[in-house]
Design a protein around this motif. Structure first.
Motif, PDB file in Angstrom:
ATOM      1  N   PHE A   1     -50.490 -18.549  -2.019  1.00  0.00           N
ATOM      2  CA  PHE A   1     -49.814 -19.917  -1.968  1.00  0.00           C
ATOM      3  C   PHE A   1     -50.951 -20.916  -1.216  1.00  0.00           C
TER       4      PHE A   1
ATOM      5  N   ILE B   1     -55.092 -25.367  13.603  1.00  0.00           N
ATOM      6  CA  ILE B   1     -54.362 -24.945  12.397  1.00  0.00           C
ATOM      7  C   ILE B   1     -55.178 -24.423  11.056  1.00  0.00           C
TER       8      ILE B   1
ATOM      9  N   ALA C   1     -62.090 -28.965   4.163  1.00  0.00           N
ATOM     10  CA  ALA C   1     -61.110 -28.289   4.893  1.00  0.00           C
ATOM     11  C   ALA C   1     -61.484 -26.845   5.291  1.00  0.00           C
TER      12      ALA C   1
END
Ligand code: NAD
Length: 351
Positions: free
Chosen positions: A65, A255, A287
């Motif tokens: 996911f 994160i 990212a």
């Protein structure tokens, strides 16, 4: 090994594509099938968790996911918002055990907001119960109070069976790590916690090789920033785990580095980075894909019985960091700044 690939929204698409490339380099046989979820699900079928996507997730051996959520959907009623997809998948697939490792690579110790000597080498695992507690307990609501005005109320509850099964997940996980479990509760105030503590202690009798300790949640929140390296595995309920796992994630500084697994009773699981869809950097190719690549490693270990392959991926990530590759979120002077695709390529080359 059939894998349901649910990239979702924002950077979800970019990072999942890279994780799949890394998996493709392992020389194992995977069958990948992709389906829309979150905002993408809403666009495709008017539902953040379309029936076809849920059917695929049920059939697959594991689910990879990305992330869901996009400001474009913020005005939708809550049942149609992208974030409902993840809650729906947890509920429909009975994914009751959330595993969140928080590891600090020596190379990234400077990225933490704590002093490097407090976090360097940190390696803890939070096992959070995911389908019970005050988030799901009934009754809940807002009602008129007899004294005038309204009152809000929720119900914290856990059955013995729910506590026992999450305790077992924690003890089993500790067996493969540092052999210590710290059970976190609020047994000085809450009845639910008193039962929690009693059941965890009883279950620990089946695991004589594991050292069990108990800690109140307020103390644990403090200990996590005072001396986080004292912990090996922390097991706790849904609400305490929600808060503590976010706190623990920040110990690591970024994160963009942290994976997670949500497992059912048969170790089928959903694997995702802990971050969201990062709309502010989506589509820019910057990212950090490592949280998703490390989630894929967890998938290999927990659902696909490929521990050796999982270790290869984790070692390759470490080597990539040691060789100085950094995406913008973990960049420091003197290292080599790369984008999403180049970071994943560097990992694949080091497998
Ligand atoms: P976020 O995690 O998406 O982003 C927080 C900050 O961290 C942003 O500045 C972002 O650019 C940065 N960031 C996140 N992941 C990164 C990565 N891999 N590499 C580099 N930087 C990264 O949280 P948010 O901004 O609060 O939420 C954005 C959307 O994501 C919202 O719609 C929210 O509901 C959703 N969300 C989804 C999940 C999930 O899918 N499980 C989890 C959290 C948030």
């Amino acid at each position: 090994m059939k894998i349901a690939v649910l990239p979702g929204d924002g950077i979800g698409k970019e990072i999942v594509a890279e994780a799949i490339k890394v998996l493709g380099r392992l020389g194992l046989k995977f069958e990948f099938e992709e389906a829309p979820v979150g905002g993408a699900g809403f666009e495709a079928a008017g539902d953040p968790l379309p029936a076809k996507t849920l059917a695929l997730a049920r059939q697959a051996d594991a689910i990879l996911f990305g992330a869901v959520g996009d400001p474009r959907y913020d005005a939708l009623p809550s049942a149609r918002r992208p974030e409902q997809a993840i809650l729906g998948l947890r509920k429909e697939l009975s994914l009751f055990a959330n595993l969140r490792p928080a590891q600090v690579y020596e190379e990234l110790a400077d990225a933490s907001s704590l002093r490097p000597e407090i976090v360097a080498g940190l390696d803890l695992l939070i096992v959070r119960e995911l389908t019970g507690d005050i988030y799901f307990g009934l009754p809940k609501g807002i009602r008129q109070h007899e004294s005038g005005g309204r009152e809000g109320f929720d119900t914290m509850r856990y059955t013995e069976a729910e506590i026992r099964r999450i305790a077992r997940v924690a003890f089993e996980a500790a067996r493969k790590r540092g052999k210590k479990v710290c059970s976190v509760d609020k047994a000085n105030v809450l009845e639910t916690s008193r039962l929690w503590r009693e059941v965890v202690a009883a279950e620990s009798k089946s695991y004589p090789d594991i050292a069990l300790s108990h800690m109140y949640v307020d103390n644990c929140a403090m200990q996590l920033v005072r001396n986080p390296k004292q912990f090996d595995v922390i097991v706790t309920g849904n609400m305490f785990g929600d808060i503590l796992s976010d706190e623990a994630s920040m110990l690591t500084g970024s994160i963009g580095m942290l994976p997670s697994a949500s497992l059912d009773a048969n170790n089928k699981g959903l694997y995702e980075p802990i971050h969201g869809s990062a709309p502010d950097i989506a589509g820019k190719g910057v990212a950090n894909p490592l949280a998703t690549i490390l989630s894929a490693a967890m998938m290999l270990r927990h659902s696909l019985d490929q521990a050796a392959a999982a270790e290869r991926v984790e070692r390759a990530v470490k080597k990539t960091l040691r060789d100085g590759y950094r995406t913008a979120d973990i960049y420091t002077a003197g290292t080599r700044k790369v984008g999403t695709a180049e970071m994943a390529r560097a990992v694949a080359e080091r497998l």
